[in-house]
Design an enzyme around this catalytic site. Structure first.
Site, mmCIF file in Angstrom:
data_model
loop_
_atom_site.group_PDB
_atom_site.id
_atom_site.type_symbol
_atom_site.label_atom_id
_atom_site.label_comp_id
_atom_site.label_asym_id
_atom_site.label_seq_id
_atom_site.Cartn_x
_atom_site.Cartn_y
_atom_site.Cartn_z
ATOM 1 C CB CYS A 98 -97.484 68.380 66.507
ATOM 2 S SG CYS A 98 -98.168 66.828 65.759
ATOM 3 N NE ARG A 140 -96.969 60.721 59.751
ATOM 4 C CZ ARG A 140 -98.015 60.728 60.376
ATOM 5 N NH1 ARG A 140 -98.828 59.779 60.343
ATOM 6 N NH2 ARG A 140 -98.562 62.077 60.985
ATOM 7 C CD GLN A 154 -101.247 65.002 58.811
ATOM 8 O OE1 GLN A 154 -100.403 65.641 59.284
ATOM 9 N NE2 GLN A 154 -101.769 64.008 59.489
ATOM 10 C CG ASP A 201 -102.108 68.614 61.174
ATOM 11 O OD1 ASP A 201 -102.685 68.283 61.969
ATOM 12 O OD2 ASP A 201 -100.872 68.309 61.523
ATOM 13 C CG HIS A 217 -101.686 71.482 65.945
ATOM 14 N ND1 HIS A 217 -101.154 71.395 64.730
ATOM 15 C CD2 HIS A 217 -101.609 70.121 66.634
ATOM 16 C CE1 HIS A 217 -100.643 69.986 64.617
ATOM 17 N NE2 HIS A 217 -100.906 69.135 65.664
ATOM 18 C CE LYS A 231 -106.590 57.492 69.498
ATOM 19 N NZ LYS A 231 -105.659 57.176 68.371
ATOM 20 C CG HIS A 251 -102.336 66.971 68.298
ATOM 21 N ND1 HIS A 251 -101.334 67.207 67.740
ATOM 22 C CD2 HIS A 251 -102.305 66.951 69.594
ATOM 23 C CE1 HIS A 251 -100.156 67.254 68.656
ATOM 24 N NE2 HIS A 251 -100.900 67.165 69.774
#
Length: 663
Positions: free
Chosen positions: A359, A388, A406, A408, A410, A490, A536
């Site tokens: 992000c 992580r 991911q 991912d 945005h 979310k 997100h």
């Protein structure tokens, strides 16, 4: 039943209230209502707390009496009592064993023991037999509250040091409750049944032994943990054991070895070594998502793996998420060739972190150049590789790892674009899940938590936008009040696999906070600067985990377009070798992943070997096939074969090899 002069008012679930003597127990309340309920009662809920039938009620309260028909309470008692009875069985067989704790788990319980000799599978059988004896004895279960000194003296006298430590951990003023199952005694908060005979003796099973440090502290003694499962009846136990057998057959770690997909090793804990077969699945899935996202209006980017702590401090992650980060220190004064990397100039050392999420880096891309309201919504996607830290005990194959990528993205948008973007994403995600074999999914809508930022008006607007978006696409949802992030609500998306397991994969989160922290702006129609909202979103989550889900969903028999080895053309006789090479070339030209097996082995051996490797199609070629320019088609899991022309086989398999979004 008379306890004294004072009374309490008890209110029942139907709203009716009755007075009883103070100190009455739930068991006595049940008996007062009816003899039948008195016999069936197993526990109660008093003012929201699960309550033993033997505990006195000293004040006005709301009360509900439970029987074995109340699954939640019945299963809690069954599993908790089995933990105690198992500990009693262990100490009756091996009196020198010391006991620690035995909590209830999702499907059963575990109990940790301190014993010099390791438990064996044969020992588990002895323990199960002893448990059944104790159940058959119908020994009474009783309880008392002791003062701290008496309880400590009791356990010191019996050389139970772990229990002494547990008492020391109990806050001052909290009751120290002692339970007896027959003559065997344990420290416990309860509640429990009234006698051991209430346990279903045919509905439990001991599942195994593992090591466990006392309170998870590696500096403390290693204990032996015996795990068990228990249910209300034998049918439920049998169903659970069948489920476990099926899950074991589908275990992605087992199939990963059989299909030669990946491996893990201790030099890189939580990291995946992808083999050619596994990487084929991975890249096919990634290519599919790249096409879907491009068609969905996303622009793909790529951001750095190692980022200075300054950005993580600005985003707030350094303070709140540092314990999950891998820290990288670099001495910028080194020349990179001759210096000793172990010696650092602190004044020149930069502290970085491997990115645990994408992000903040996406905001940096957004912030390059002035943005207008006409540029919004701006959808930025990245197959972002993240790292992580997860405790070693939490790692699980490729499902729970330390390094992952991911799908991912945005979305930077205005407030009034949130609803449309949410609805658009739900439709996008539904299409992806449907094409990947998951037509049904559940949406869980998490709303404002107690601790949050932003105005109530803003939360009202955004929550309404998400709810309206779900309704606009005709979907149902499950409300999860208070489970949203501190910055916004979310949606989480859950898949159910072939054997009923639920996986949380997709997510959609509304975030006004990060653009504020990282100074993201756009020029509005009024010519002034405004903050965008940041959405997100992910559909699959991590590729590693989703590949694992797919492997287990299909028991390794992946859809043809995803199968790493789609076709093996196997010789029956060596005279077919040239024709086999021609077949393989034709299939590869048509986009099918095909390979030849020309080994001097019997065809049945080859079929068995490639079936274990989950190859979907085997083409067997002998004298007849060469003469007729045909192929004999064997499909995985089917006994019957089919003879067809080479041209038809190539056409059919090429069509099956086409990803669903390209059909």
């Amino acid at each position: 039943m008379v306890k004294g002069g004072s009374s309490v008012t008890l209110t029942f679930p139907d709203g009716n209230a009755r007075e009883f003597p103070a100190g009455i127990t739930p068991g006595e309340v049940a008996q007062a209502i009816s003899t039948s309920l008195g016999k069936k009662a197993i526990s109660a809920t008093v003012n929201g707390a699960h309550w033993d039938l033997a505990w006195p009620i000293e004040g006005d309260a709301e009360i509900a009496i439970h029987t074995m028909q109340d699954d939640e309470q019945a299963l809690e008692l069954i599993r908790h009592d089995f933990a105690h009875v198992m500990a009693r069985a262990v100490q009756e067989i091996w009196p020198d064993t010391k006991v620690t704790i035995g909590p209830v788990t999702e499907k059963g319980w575990f109990y940790d023991f301190d014993r010099a000799e390791p438990f064996t599978p044969e020992d588990l059988g002895r323990i199960e037999a002893k448990i059944k004896e104790i159940v058959a004895a119908r020994d009474p279960v009783t309880t008392e509250i002791w003062d701290r000194d008496r309880a400590i003296a009791h356990y010191k006298e019996r050389n139970e040091p772990f229990k002494v430590e547990l008492i020391d951990r109990i806050p001052e003023g909290a009751p120290i409750r002692m339970y007896w199952h027959g003559d065997w005694q344990d420290l416990c908060r309860g509640p429990h049944f009234q006698h051991t005979g209430q346990l279903p003796a045919d509905a439990f099973k001991l599942m195994g032994v593992s090591g466990a440090y006392w309170f998870g502290d590696t500096s403390r003694p290693m204990l032996q943990r015996i795990q068990g499962v228990a249910f209300k009846n034998r049918q439920d136990l049998k169903a659970h054991l069948t489920f476990l057998e099926e899950a074991a057959k589908r275990d992605h770690r087992k199939l990963g070895r059989e299909m030669d997909l990946f491996h893990m090793q201790e030099e890189a804990p939580g990291q995946v070594f992808w083999h050619p077969n596994g990487w084929t699945i991975y890249t096919q899935l990634q290519d599919y998502m790249r096409r879907k996202q491009r068609a969905g209006g996303y622009r793909e980017i790529n951001t750095p793996q190692v980022v200075d702590r300054k950005l993580w401090e600005a985003s707030g992650h350094w303070e709140k998420y540092q314990h999950h980060m891998f820290i990288v220190e670099v001495d910028e004064s080194r020349d990179g060739e001759n210096d000793d990397a172990a010696v650092k100039d602190k004044a020149q050392t930069r502290i970085n972190a491997l990115k645990p999420m994408n992000c903040p880096c996406h905001v940096q891309v957004y912030n390059q150049g002035l943005k207008s309201y006409r540029d919004l919504p701006l959808r930025l996607a990245e197959f972002g590789s993240c790292a992580r830290f997860e405790p070693s005990g939490a790692l699980h194959g490729i499902m729970r790892v330390r390094g992952f990528t991911q799908d991912d993205a945005h979305i930077f948008c205005t407030e009034d674009q949130i609803q449309e973007e949410c609805a658009r994403f739900i439709d996008f995600l539904a299409g992806v899940y449907r094409e990947l074999g998951f037509p049904d999914f559940e949406i869980r809508f998490a709303t404002r938590p107690e601790k949050r930022v932003g105005t109530e008006e803003s939360w009202d607007y955004v929550e309404n936008a998400l709810e309206n978006a779900i309704k606009a696409v005709g979907r149902d949802y499950v409300l999860e009040p208070g489970d949203g992030a501190f910055y916004g609500p979310k949606l989480d998306f859950y898949l159910t696999d072939a054997i009923g397991r639920v996986w949380q994969c997709g997510t959609f989160q509304v975030d006004p906070n990060l653009p504020e922290r990282l100074d993201a702006t756009y020029i509005g129609a009024d010519g002034e600067k405004h903050r965008p909202f940041m959405l997100h979103r992910a559909a699959l989550g991590s590729f590693e985990r989703f590949v694992g889900i797919l492997i287990e969903e299909h028991s390794g028999k992946l859809p043809f377009w995803l199968a790493p080895r789609q076709v093996v053309v196997a010789s029956i006789v060596s005279e077919a070798d040239d024709y086999i090479r021609e077949i393989v070339a034709e299939l590869q030209k048509a986009g099918v992943r095909a390979e030849a097996d020309l080994r001097n082995e019997k065809i049945n051996y080859k079929v068995r070997e490639h079936s274990v490797g989950k190859v979907p199609v085997i083409l067997a070629i002998g004298h007849r096939e060469v003469a007729d320019r045909t192929v004999t088609v064997r499909r995985l899991g089917e006994k019957a074969t089919d003879v067809t022309s080479l041209e038809e086989a190539v056409s059919t398999l090429a069509r099956e090899a086409t990803p669903p979004d390209l059909l």
